[in-house]
Design a protein around this motif. Structure first.
Motif, PDB file in Angstrom:
ATOM      1  N   LEU A  53       0.825  -1.204   0.000  1.00 15.23           N
ATOM      2  CA  LEU A  53       0.000   0.000   0.000  1.00 15.23           C
ATOM      3  C   LEU A  53       0.864   1.260   0.000  1.00 15.23           C
ATOM      4  N   ARG A  54       1.935   1.234   0.773  1.00 10.44           N
ATOM      5  CA  ARG A  54       2.827   2.396   0.821  1.00 10.44           C
ATOM      6  C   ARG A  54       3.397   2.695  -0.559  1.00 10.44           C
ATOM      7  N   CYS A  55       3.888   1.676  -1.238  1.00  6.19           N
ATOM      8  CA  CYS A  55       4.446   1.864  -2.575  1.00  6.19           C
ATOM      9  C   CYS A  55       3.361   2.206  -3.591  1.00  6.19           C
ATOM     10  N   SER A  56       2.212   1.567  -3.437  1.00  6.35           N
ATOM     11  CA  SER A  56       1.127   1.778  -4.387  1.00  6.35           C
ATOM     12  C   SER A  56       0.600   3.202  -4.337  1.00  6.35           C
ATOM     13  N   LEU A  57       0.470   3.755  -3.144  1.00  3.51           N
ATOM     14  CA  LEU A  57       0.001   5.130  -3.007  1.00  3.51           C
ATOM     15  C   LEU A  57       0.987   6.106  -3.630  1.00  3.51           C
ATOM     16  N   GLY A  58       2.273   5.801  -3.520  1.00  4.84           N
ATOM     17  CA  GLY A  58       3.276   6.644  -4.166  1.00  4.84           C
ATOM     18  C   GLY A  58       3.140   6.610  -5.672  1.00  4.84           C
ATOM     19  N   SER A  59       2.825   5.447  -6.222  1.00  6.54           N
ATOM     20  CA  SER A  59       2.646   5.327  -7.668  1.00  6.54           C
ATOM     21  C   SER A  59       1.418   6.087  -8.141  1.00  6.54           C
ATOM     22  N   LEU A  60       0.386   6.153  -7.283  1.00  8.97           N
ATOM     23  CA  LEU A  60      -0.831   6.860  -7.654  1.00  8.97           C
ATOM     24  C   LEU A  60      -0.623   8.376  -7.655  1.00  8.97           C
ATOM     25  N   ARG A  61       0.196   8.863  -6.727  1.00  8.01           N
ATOM     26  CA  ARG A  61       0.365  10.308  -6.573  1.00  8.01           C
ATOM     27  C   ARG A  61       1.320  10.905  -7.598  1.00  8.01           C
ATOM     28  N   PHE A  62       2.261  10.103  -8.071  1.00 11.09           N
ATOM     29  CA  PHE A  62       3.286  10.642  -8.955  1.00 11.09           C
ATOM     30  C   PHE A  62       3.363   9.824 -10.237  1.00 11.09           C
ATOM     31  N   GLU A  63       3.317  10.522 -11.354  1.00  8.58           N
ATOM     32  CA  GLU A  63       3.420   9.851 -12.648  1.00  8.58           C
ATOM     33  C   GLU A  63       4.800   9.236 -12.835  1.00  8.58           C
ATOM     34  N   GLN A  64       5.829   9.919 -12.328  1.00  6.43           N
ATOM     35  CA  GLN A  64       7.211   9.452 -12.475  1.00  6.43           C
ATOM     36  C   GLN A  64       7.701   8.880 -11.159  1.00  6.43           C
ATOM     37  N   GLN A  65       8.293   7.696 -11.220  1.00  5.79           N
ATOM     38  CA  GLN A  65       8.887   7.073 -10.055  1.00  5.79           C
ATOM     39  C   GLN A  65      10.319   6.672 -10.406  1.00  5.79           C
ATOM     40  N   ASP A  94      15.850  -9.782 -10.305  1.00 10.21           N
ATOM     41  CA  ASP A  94      17.258  -9.514 -10.586  1.00 10.21           C
ATOM     42  C   ASP A  94      17.402  -8.096 -11.136  1.00 10.21           C
ATOM     43  N   VAL A  95      17.544  -7.136 -10.229  1.00  7.43           N
ATOM     44  CA  VAL A  95      17.691  -5.732 -10.597  1.00  7.43           C
ATOM     45  C   VAL A  95      18.933  -5.183  -9.898  1.00  7.43           C
ATOM     46  N   PRO A  96      20.002  -4.913 -10.630  1.00 10.71           N
ATOM     47  CA  PRO A  96      21.217  -4.399 -10.008  1.00 10.71           C
ATOM     48  C   PRO A  96      20.966  -3.129  -9.203  1.00 10.71           C
ATOM     49  N   GLU A  97      21.618  -3.021  -8.066  1.00  9.26           N
ATOM     50  CA  GLU A  97      21.440  -1.869  -7.191  1.00  9.26           C
ATOM     51  C   GLU A  97      21.723  -0.562  -7.906  1.00  9.26           C
ATOM     52  N   ALA A  98      22.682  -0.577  -8.820  1.00 13.34           N
ATOM     53  CA  ALA A  98      23.067   0.643  -9.526  1.00 13.34           C
ATOM     54  C   ALA A  98      21.960   1.180 -10.426  1.00 13.34           C
ATOM     55  N   LEU A  99      20.963   0.338 -10.746  1.00 15.10           N
ATOM     56  CA  LEU A  99      19.890   0.762 -11.639  1.00 15.10           C
ATOM     57  C   LEU A  99      18.657   1.279 -10.899  1.00 15.10           C
ATOM     58  N   ARG A 100      18.615   1.117  -9.592  1.00 14.48           N
ATOM     59  CA  ARG A 100      17.402   1.443  -8.847  1.00 14.48           C
ATOM     60  C   ARG A 100      17.026   2.923  -8.916  1.00 14.48           C
ATOM     61  N   ALA A 101      18.002   3.791  -9.100  1.00 19.95           N
ATOM     62  CA  ALA A 101      17.721   5.232  -9.127  1.00 19.95           C
ATOM     63  C   ALA A 101      17.234   5.719 -10.492  1.00 19.95           C
ATOM     64  N   LEU A 102      17.225   4.852 -11.487  1.00 18.49           N
ATOM     65  CA  LEU A 102      16.788   5.278 -12.815  1.00 18.49           C
ATOM     66  C   LEU A 102      15.314   5.690 -12.793  1.00 18.49           C
ATOM     67  N   PRO A 103      14.959   6.779 -13.476  1.00 21.36           N
ATOM     68  CA  PRO A 103      13.551   7.188 -13.532  1.00 21.36           C
ATOM     69  C   PRO A 103      12.735   6.182 -14.342  1.00 21.36           C
ATOM     70  N   LEU A 104      11.492   5.989 -13.920  1.00 19.09           N
ATOM     71  CA  LEU A 104      10.605   5.057 -14.606  1.00 19.09           C
ATOM     72  C   LEU A 104       9.167   5.512 -14.387  1.00 19.09           C
ATOM     73  N   PRO A 105       8.362   5.594 -15.449  1.00 23.08           N
ATOM     74  CA  PRO A 105       6.949   5.921 -15.252  1.00 23.08           C
ATOM     75  C   PRO A 105       6.301   4.926 -14.303  1.00 23.08           C
ATOM     76  N   ALA A 106       5.419   5.427 -13.460  1.00 28.90           N
ATOM     77  CA  ALA A 106       4.796   4.588 -12.434  1.00 28.90           C
ATOM     78  C   ALA A 106       3.983   3.453 -13.050  1.00 28.90           C
ATOM     79  N   LEU A 107       3.942   2.339 -12.319  1.00 24.97           N
ATOM     80  CA  LEU A 107       3.124   1.175 -12.674  1.00 24.97           C
ATOM     81  C   LEU A 107       3.438   0.629 -14.064  1.00 24.97           C
ATOM     82  N   MET A 108       4.708   0.438 -14.335  1.00 24.68           N
ATOM     83  CA  MET A 108       5.116  -0.230 -15.567  1.00 24.68           C
ATOM     84  C   MET A 108       5.306  -1.732 -15.339  1.00 24.68           C
ATOM     85  N   LEU A 109       5.834  -2.106 -14.182  1.00 27.81           N
ATOM     86  CA  LEU A 109       6.132  -3.513 -13.915  1.00 27.81           C
ATOM     87  C   LEU A 109       4.955  -4.263 -13.302  1.00 27.81           C
ATOM     88  N   GLN A 110       4.230  -3.626 -12.403  1.00 25.08           N
ATOM     89  CA  GLN A 110       3.167  -4.303 -11.657  1.00 25.08           C
ATOM     90  C   GLN A 110       2.155  -5.027 -12.540  1.00 25.08           C
TER      91      GLN A 110
END
Length: 210
Positions: A53-65, A94-110
């Motif tokens: 829920l915490r992550c989901s609410l963030g995805s709802l509020r912001f187009e970019q994550q 399998d997501v390298p730590e170095a890639l976690r900061a990359l911008p991504l539109p919300a709710l692409m993977l879910q």
């Protein structure tokens, strides 16, 4: 530009509305069912549900994550479903730590992970495995969600069979494609194809610079 942004935000909220209801109600029902029978599992599911829920609410509020935020959302979702499926679900992220900061539109993977489970693995008696990977090459981010489930054998009623519409595709995937088109034009793509020897693989490619 303002009109395009409003349209994108509307698409995001539509997607959120498609994902949330059945999952929220099913999870709460599962927690209630486990409260007396298996309290530790109920607690674990509830903790994962709070994180979701915490992550989901963030995805709802912001187009970019960020990719990291989306991975955290998917991780919480997978933990909940793994408890519900009682050992029938295995998963790997399998997501390298170095890639976690990359911008991504919300709710692409879910939606891709949910499709893999709902249409590929849950209907399969033995269950199976879903794998999420992220890689960057020459300025392109590639996100992959693959499963070893039923694949094309399960097709929602009324859904036309075509080269890029396999089991589990539909409105949510069309929504993702529209948002990619609005944001990146022809620089981003969503491809759905069979996985070998069986299952489905969904691959997102988009530029690393937003």
């Amino acid at each position: 530009l303002a009109a395009e942004r409003r349209a994108t935000e509307a698409q995001l909220r539509l997607l959120q509305g498609q994902i949330e209801p059945h999952f929220l109600f099913n999870t709460l029902a599962n927690v209630l069912g486990l409260m007396d029978a298996d309290t530790p599992r109920a607690r674990l599911m509830l903790e994962s549900f709070v994180e979701y829920l915490r992550c989901s609410l963030g995805s709802l509020r912001f187009e970019q994550q960020t990719l990291g935020h989306e991975v955290d959302l998917v991780g919480a979702y997978l933990r909940i479903v793994a408890i519900r499926m009682e050992g029938r679900l295995r998963y790997s992220v399998d997501v390298p730590e170095a890639l976690r900061a990359l911008p991504l539109p919300a709710l692409m993977l879910q939606p891709l992970v949910e499709n893999a489970i709902r249409h590929g693995l849950e209907p399969k008696i033995a269950g199976g495995c879903v794998t999420v990977t992220a890689r960057v090459n020459s300025g392109t981010l590639t996100l992959s969600v693959s499963d070893d489930g039923l694949g094309q054998q399960v097709l929602p009623p009324g859904l036309p069979r075509s080269a890029d519409k396999l089991a589990g595709s539909g409105t949510a995937l069309d929504n993702i494609r529209e948002r990619l088109q609005q944001r990146f034009g022809h620089s981003a793509h969503l491809r759905i194809e069979p996985a070998l020897p069986h299952g489905v693989c969904a691959t997102l490619t988009l530029p690393t610079a937003s």
